[in-house]
Design a protein around this motif. Structure first.
Motif, mmCIF file in Angstrom:
data_model
loop_
_atom_site.group_PDB
_atom_site.id
_atom_site.type_symbol
_atom_site.label_atom_id
_atom_site.label_comp_id
_atom_site.label_asym_id
_atom_site.label_seq_id
_atom_site.Cartn_x
_atom_site.Cartn_y
_atom_site.Cartn_z
ATOM 1 N N ASP A 137 0.835 -1.198 0.000
ATOM 2 C CA ASP A 137 0.000 0.000 0.000
ATOM 3 C C ASP A 137 0.867 1.244 0.000
ATOM 4 O O ASP A 137 1.984 1.246 0.527
ATOM 5 N N ALA A 138 0.318 2.314 -0.554
ATOM 6 C CA ALA A 138 1.009 3.599 -0.516
ATOM 7 C C ALA A 138 0.994 4.128 0.910
ATOM 8 O O ALA A 138 0.094 3.825 1.697
ATOM 9 N N GLY A 139 2.037 4.925 1.260
ATOM 10 C CA GLY A 139 2.080 5.531 2.589
ATOM 11 C C GLY A 139 3.499 5.845 2.995
ATOM 12 O O GLY A 139 4.443 5.723 2.216
ATOM 13 N N VAL A 140 3.625 6.288 4.257
ATOM 14 C CA VAL A 140 4.936 6.611 4.813
ATOM 15 C C VAL A 140 5.377 5.414 5.652
ATOM 16 O O VAL A 140 4.636 4.933 6.524
ATOM 17 N N TYR A 141 6.591 4.965 5.396
ATOM 18 C CA TYR A 141 7.125 3.814 6.106
ATOM 19 C C TYR A 141 8.456 4.180 6.733
ATOM 20 O O TYR A 141 9.232 4.966 6.179
ATOM 21 N N GLU A 142 8.702 3.619 7.901
ATOM 22 C CA GLU A 142 9.974 3.832 8.585
ATOM 23 C C GLU A 142 10.794 2.566 8.432
ATOM 24 O O GLU A 142 10.338 1.461 8.773
ATOM 25 N N LEU A 143 11.989 2.734 7.901
ATOM 26 C CA LEU A 143 12.902 1.608 7.726
ATOM 27 C C LEU A 143 13.950 1.668 8.826
ATOM 28 O O LEU A 143 14.581 2.714 9.044
ATOM 29 N N ILE A 144 14.140 0.579 9.500
ATOM 30 C CA ILE A 144 15.153 0.500 10.552
ATOM 31 C C ILE A 144 16.129 -0.594 10.139
ATOM 32 O O ILE A 144 15.740 -1.741 9.916
ATOM 33 N N ASP A 204 15.397 5.440 8.622
ATOM 34 C CA ASP A 204 15.080 6.317 7.493
ATOM 35 C C ASP A 204 13.576 6.233 7.236
ATOM 36 O O ASP A 204 12.952 5.206 7.469
ATOM 37 N N THR A 205 13.015 7.325 6.767
ATOM 38 C CA THR A 205 11.604 7.377 6.431
ATOM 39 C C THR A 205 11.477 7.372 4.915
ATOM 40 O O THR A 205 12.183 8.107 4.225
#
Length: 185
Positions: A8-15, A27-28
């Protein structure tokens, strides 16, 4: 190597965590909706006469976000700027791939008309010289022009019935042509 899957589209936080050094990086990432998939408008021209291979596929319009793109017909690359000609009846798999690897597939069908049947209705083939014989033809196509040819003349666009006075032994030939120009003898 981990490959995260985002549906899905959206803002994700990668750790990202390194277990050897106990270091962590964050990183976002913004994932947007996918661009519209490639689309094309095509015209499929059927075969004119039974048994011919004059079917055609024309690309009317092509809407692709990521150019260049490639089009394949039954696995072979085609030039979409020109019609694909001389196709026989059957199914054709069309695949378009844009520069980002997005694909669209369609199965096209090229049809052919039914075979023209031409029948001469039964008549008594033994005729006395000087008598008249009536010959009648039929076809499974309603829009047929009948052309009769005898030794005494040609009767083009004459109709399905020919009354012929017999003065000597002769052969009669018959040809039927439908509105598409398909002929049968």
């Amino acid at each position: 190597a981990c490959q995260p899957l985002v549906t899905d589209a959206g803002v994700y936080e990668l750790i990202v965590y390194d277990m050897n050094t106990n270091c962590e990086t964050v990183d976002t990432v913004f994932v947007s909706e996918a661009e519209d998939e490639p689309e094309f408008d095509i015209i499929v021209d059927p075969i004119t006469c039974f048994g011919d291979s004059d079917g055609e596929i024309q690309f009317n319009s092509i809407d692709v976000t990521y150019q260049p793109y490639t089009i394949f017909l039954n696995g072979e690359m085609v030039d979409y700027l020109n019609p694909v000609e001389n196709l026989g009846s059957g199914s054709y798999d069309l695949l378009m791939i844009d520069s980002e690897g997005c694909t669209i597939e369609k199965t096209l069908s090229i049809s052919e008309p039914s075979e023209m049947v031409l029948n001469l209705l039964p008549f008594d083939p033994i005729v006395q010289i000087g008598t008249q014989v009536s010959l009648e033809a039929q076809s499974n196509y309603p829009d047929v022009v009948f052309n009769w040819e005898t030794i005494s003349g040609n009767y083009n666009d004459y109709g399905p019935l020919l009354d012929l006075t017999v003065f000597f032994n002769q052969n009669v030939s018959l040809e039927a042509i439908n509105s598409a120009g398909c002929a049968r003898q």
